[in-house]
Design a protein around this motif. Structure first.
Motif, PDB file in Angstrom:
ATOM      1  N   HIS A 123       0.843  -1.206   0.000  1.00 37.18           N
ATOM      2  CA  HIS A 123       0.000   0.000   0.000  1.00 37.18           C
ATOM      3  C   HIS A 123       0.877   1.255   0.000  1.00 37.18           C
ATOM      4  CE1 HIS A 123      -3.222  -2.755   1.087  1.00 37.18           C
ATOM      5  NE2 HIS A 123      -2.461  -3.195   2.075  1.00 37.18           N
ATOM      6  N   PRO A 124       1.610   1.508  -1.069  1.00 34.14           N
ATOM      7  CA  PRO A 124       2.582   2.614  -1.054  1.00 34.14           C
ATOM      8  C   PRO A 124       1.971   3.989  -0.785  1.00 34.14           C
ATOM      9  CG  PRO A 124       2.358   1.706  -3.273  1.00 34.14           C
ATOM     10  CD  PRO A 124       1.598   0.815  -2.347  1.00 34.14           C
ATOM     11  N   ASP A 125       0.826   4.295  -1.342  1.00 36.96           N
ATOM     12  CA  ASP A 125       0.230   5.623  -1.131  1.00 36.96           C
ATOM     13  C   ASP A 125      -0.132   5.849   0.329  1.00 36.96           C
ATOM     14  OD1 ASP A 125       0.502   6.089  -3.812  1.00 36.96           O
ATOM     15  OD2 ASP A 125      -1.587   5.614  -4.296  1.00 36.96           O
ATOM     16  N   THR A 126      -0.766   4.875   0.913  1.00 36.70           N
ATOM     17  CA  THR A 126      -1.150   4.973   2.319  1.00 36.70           C
ATOM     18  C   THR A 126       0.084   4.991   3.214  1.00 36.70           C
ATOM     19  OG1 THR A 126      -3.143   3.724   1.799  1.00 36.70           O
ATOM     20  CG2 THR A 126      -2.557   3.913   4.117  1.00 36.70           C
ATOM     21  N   ALA A 127       1.059   4.165   2.891  1.00 33.89           N
ATOM     22  CA  ALA A 127       2.272   4.071   3.708  1.00 33.89           C
ATOM     23  C   ALA A 127       3.045   5.389   3.714  1.00 33.89           C
ATOM     24  CB  ALA A 127       3.159   2.939   3.200  1.00 33.89           C
ATOM     25  N   VAL A 128       3.114   6.062   2.590  1.00 38.17           N
ATOM     26  CA  VAL A 128       3.817   7.346   2.529  1.00 38.17           C
ATOM     27  C   VAL A 128       3.119   8.367   3.423  1.00 38.17           C
ATOM     28  CG1 VAL A 128       4.376   9.307   1.023  1.00 38.17           C
ATOM     29  CG2 VAL A 128       4.868   6.974   0.276  1.00 38.17           C
ATOM     30  N   ARG A 129       1.806   8.440   3.345  1.00 39.63           N
ATOM     31  CA  ARG A 129       1.065   9.380   4.202  1.00 39.63           C
ATOM     32  C   ARG A 129       1.259   9.050   5.680  1.00 39.63           C
ATOM     33  NH1 ARG A 129      -2.784   8.708   0.141  1.00 39.63           N
ATOM     34  NH2 ARG A 129      -4.031   7.276   1.403  1.00 39.63           N
ATOM     35  N   ARG A 130       1.238   7.775   6.012  1.00 41.97           N
ATOM     36  CA  ARG A 130       1.424   7.383   7.417  1.00 41.97           C
ATOM     37  C   ARG A 130       2.835   7.731   7.892  1.00 41.97           C
ATOM     38  NH1 ARG A 130      -1.035   5.116  11.572  1.00 41.97           N
ATOM     39  NH2 ARG A 130       0.144   3.777  12.996  1.00 41.97           N
ATOM     40  N   MET A 131       3.833   7.498   7.066  1.00 48.15           N
ATOM     41  CA  MET A 131       5.205   7.799   7.482  1.00 48.15           C
ATOM     42  C   MET A 131       5.406   9.301   7.661  1.00 48.15           C
ATOM     43  SD  MET A 131       7.939   6.517   8.619  1.00 48.15           S
ATOM     44  CE  MET A 131       8.063   4.785   8.169  1.00 48.15           C
ATOM     45  N   HIS A 132       4.756  10.117   6.865  1.00 49.67           N
ATOM     46  CA  HIS A 132       4.815  11.574   7.073  1.00 49.67           C
ATOM     47  C   HIS A 132       4.240  11.925   8.443  1.00 49.67           C
ATOM     48  CE1 HIS A 132       6.344  13.256   3.331  1.00 49.67           C
ATOM     49  NE2 HIS A 132       5.665  12.317   2.692  1.00 49.67           N
ATOM     50  N   TRP A 133       3.101  11.342   8.768  1.00 51.44           N
ATOM     51  CA  TRP A 133       2.496  11.585  10.069  1.00 51.44           C
ATOM     52  C   TRP A 133       3.415  11.104  11.188  1.00 51.44           C
ATOM     53  CZ3 TRP A 133       0.809   7.697  13.536  1.00 51.44           C
ATOM     54  CH2 TRP A 133       0.217   8.199  14.699  1.00 51.44           C
ATOM     55  N   VAL A 134       3.977   9.908  11.029  1.00 48.85           N
ATOM     56  CA  VAL A 134       4.888   9.351  12.033  1.00 48.85           C
ATOM     57  C   VAL A 134       6.040  10.310  12.300  1.00 48.85           C
ATOM     58  CG1 VAL A 134       6.651   7.554  12.338  1.00 48.85           C
ATOM     59  CG2 VAL A 134       4.318   6.920  11.710  1.00 48.85           C
ATOM     60  N   ASN A 135       6.645  10.806  11.244  1.00 44.87           N
ATOM     61  CA  ASN A 135       7.782  11.717  11.417  1.00 44.87           C
ATOM     62  C   ASN A 135       7.380  13.013  12.109  1.00 44.87           C
ATOM     63  OD1 ASN A 135      10.024  10.207  10.430  1.00 44.87           O
ATOM     64  ND2 ASN A 135       9.189  10.453   8.372  1.00 44.87           N
ATOM     65  N   GLU A 136       6.191  13.512  11.809  1.00 43.54           N
ATOM     66  CA  GLU A 136       5.702  14.712  12.502  1.00 43.54           C
ATOM     67  C   GLU A 136       5.491  14.432  13.986  1.00 43.54           C
ATOM     68  OE1 GLU A 136       2.179  16.107  10.552  1.00 43.54           O
ATOM     69  OE2 GLU A 136       3.228  16.456   8.662  1.00 43.54           O
ATOM     70  N   GLU A 137       4.910  13.290  14.308  1.00 47.93           N
ATOM     71  CA  GLU A 137       4.664  12.930  15.702  1.00 47.93           C
ATOM     72  C   GLU A 137       5.969  12.787  16.483  1.00 47.93           C
ATOM     73  OE1 GLU A 137       1.788  12.618  17.570  1.00 47.93           O
ATOM     74  OE2 GLU A 137       0.966  13.563  15.790  1.00 47.93           O
ATOM     75  N   LEU A 138       6.962  12.221  15.854  1.00 50.13           N
ATOM     76  CA  LEU A 138       8.220  11.963  16.564  1.00 50.13           C
ATOM     77  C   LEU A 138       9.058  13.214  16.770  1.00 50.13           C
ATOM     78  CD1 LEU A 138       9.278   8.532  15.088  1.00 50.13           C
ATOM     79  CD2 LEU A 138       8.273   9.023  17.328  1.00 50.13           C
ATOM     80  N   THR A 139       8.752  14.276  16.061  1.00 51.38           N
ATOM     81  CA  THR A 139       9.498  15.516  16.238  1.00 51.38           C
ATOM     82  C   THR A 139       9.434  15.989  17.678  1.00 51.38           C
ATOM     83  OG1 THR A 139       9.134  16.157  13.951  1.00 51.38           O
ATOM     84  CG2 THR A 139       9.704  17.913  15.474  1.00 51.38           C
ATOM     85  N   GLY A 140       8.299  15.848  18.316  1.00 53.59           N
ATOM     86  CA  GLY A 140       8.160  16.292  19.690  1.00 53.59           C
ATOM     87  C   GLY A 140       8.605  15.280  20.723  1.00 53.59           C
ATOM     88  N   VAL A 141       8.855  14.036  20.281  1.00 55.98           N
ATOM     89  CA  VAL A 141       9.190  12.981  21.227  1.00 55.98           C
ATOM     90  C   VAL A 141      10.673  12.640  21.192  1.00 55.98           C
ATOM     91  CG1 VAL A 141       8.709  10.582  21.874  1.00 55.98           C
ATOM     92  CG2 VAL A 141       6.867  12.039  21.036  1.00 55.98           C
ATOM     93  N   VAL A 142      11.206  12.409  19.996  1.00 56.04           N
ATOM     94  CA  VAL A 142      12.610  12.042  19.834  1.00 56.04           C
ATOM     95  C   VAL A 142      13.340  13.257  19.272  1.00 56.04           C
ATOM     96  CG1 VAL A 142      14.238  10.489  18.710  1.00 56.04           C
ATOM     97  CG2 VAL A 142      11.984   9.663  19.356  1.00 56.04           C
ATOM     98  N   ALA A 143      13.985  13.958  20.128  1.00 55.00           N
ATOM     99  CA  ALA A 143      14.728  15.142  19.710  1.00 55.00           C
ATOM    100  C   ALA A 143      16.081  15.159  20.411  1.00 55.00           C
ATOM    101  CB  ALA A 143      13.958  16.414  20.063  1.00 55.00           C
ATOM    102  N   PRO A 144      17.098  15.693  19.757  1.00 52.12           N
ATOM    103  CA  PRO A 144      18.397  15.753  20.422  1.00 52.12           C
ATOM    104  C   PRO A 144      18.325  16.593  21.695  1.00 52.12           C
ATOM    105  CG  PRO A 144      18.501  16.640  18.180  1.00 52.12           C
ATOM    106  CD  PRO A 144      17.074  16.276  18.455  1.00 52.12           C
ATOM    107  N   ALA A 145      19.056  16.179  22.684  1.00 53.50           N
ATOM    108  CA  ALA A 145      19.136  16.959  23.926  1.00 53.50           C
ATOM    109  C   ALA A 145      19.857  18.257  23.654  1.00 53.50           C
ATOM    110  CB  ALA A 145      19.875  16.147  24.981  1.00 53.50           C
ATOM    111  N   PRO A 146      19.489  19.318  24.374  1.00 50.96           N
ATOM    112  CA  PRO A 146      20.169  20.595  24.186  1.00 50.96           C
ATOM    113  C   PRO A 146      21.666  20.448  24.490  1.00 50.96           C
ATOM    114  CG  PRO A 146      18.412  20.770  25.844  1.00 50.96           C
ATOM    115  CD  PRO A 146      18.468  19.359  25.393  1.00 50.96           C
ATOM    116  N   ALA A 147      22.450  21.146  23.731  1.00 50.12           N
ATOM    117  CA  ALA A 147      23.907  21.093  23.941  1.00 50.12           C
ATOM    118  C   ALA A 147      24.281  21.744  25.264  1.00 50.12           C
ATOM    119  CB  ALA A 147      24.618  21.803  22.783  1.00 50.12           C
ATOM    120  N   LEU A 148      25.187  21.110  25.951  1.00 43.16           N
ATOM    121  CA  LEU A 148      25.679  21.682  27.209  1.00 43.16           C
ATOM    122  C   LEU A 148      26.782  22.681  26.897  1.00 43.16           C
ATOM    123  CD1 LEU A 148      25.912  18.433  29.337  1.00 43.16           C
ATOM    124  CD2 LEU A 148      24.113  20.142  29.376  1.00 43.16           C
ATOM    125  N   THR A 149      26.718  23.815  27.520  1.00 44.11           N
ATOM    126  CA  THR A 149      27.750  24.828  27.280  1.00 44.11           C
ATOM    127  C   THR A 149      28.572  25.061  28.513  1.00 44.11           C
ATOM    128  OG1 THR A 149      26.179  26.577  27.828  1.00 44.11           O
ATOM    129  CG2 THR A 149      26.474  26.016  25.502  1.00 44.11           C
TER     130      THR A 149
END
Length: 82
Positions: free
Chosen positions: A56-82
């Motif tokens: 289901h390539p069309d559906t899978a592409v749309r789902r992966m876009h959503w997945v990546n948007e959702e993970l932006t707020g969850v999996v993010a690099p830790a702030p750099a220590l200065t």
């Protein structure tokens, strides 16, 4: 390293039952990722993603876009220590 973690999380969230219409919280996303990794393992999640993109390539592409948007707020690099 963060990129590998995000890729693994993306595959796990992709194969989960969470739907965009649910507007899941970060906690729900984390729980879904953990559950899928425990259930399928990293290779199993990757295999299911590949199957969906083949079947289901069309559906899978749309789902992966959503997945990546959702993970932006969850999996993010830790702030750099200065």
């Amino acid at each position: 390293m963060i990129s590998m973690v995000k890729d693994l999380a993306a595959e796990a969230l992709f194969v989960s039952s969470l739907q965009p219409s649910e507007c899941p919280s970060n906690r729900a996303v984390e729980q879904a990722v953990t559950a899928m990794l425990l259930l399928h393992g990293s290779e199993g999640c990757a295999a299911e993603v590949a199957t969906e993109f083949g079947d289901h390539p069309d559906t899978a592409v749309r789902r992966m876009h959503w997945v990546n948007e959702e993970l932006t707020g969850v999996v993010a690099p830790a702030p750099a220590l200065t």
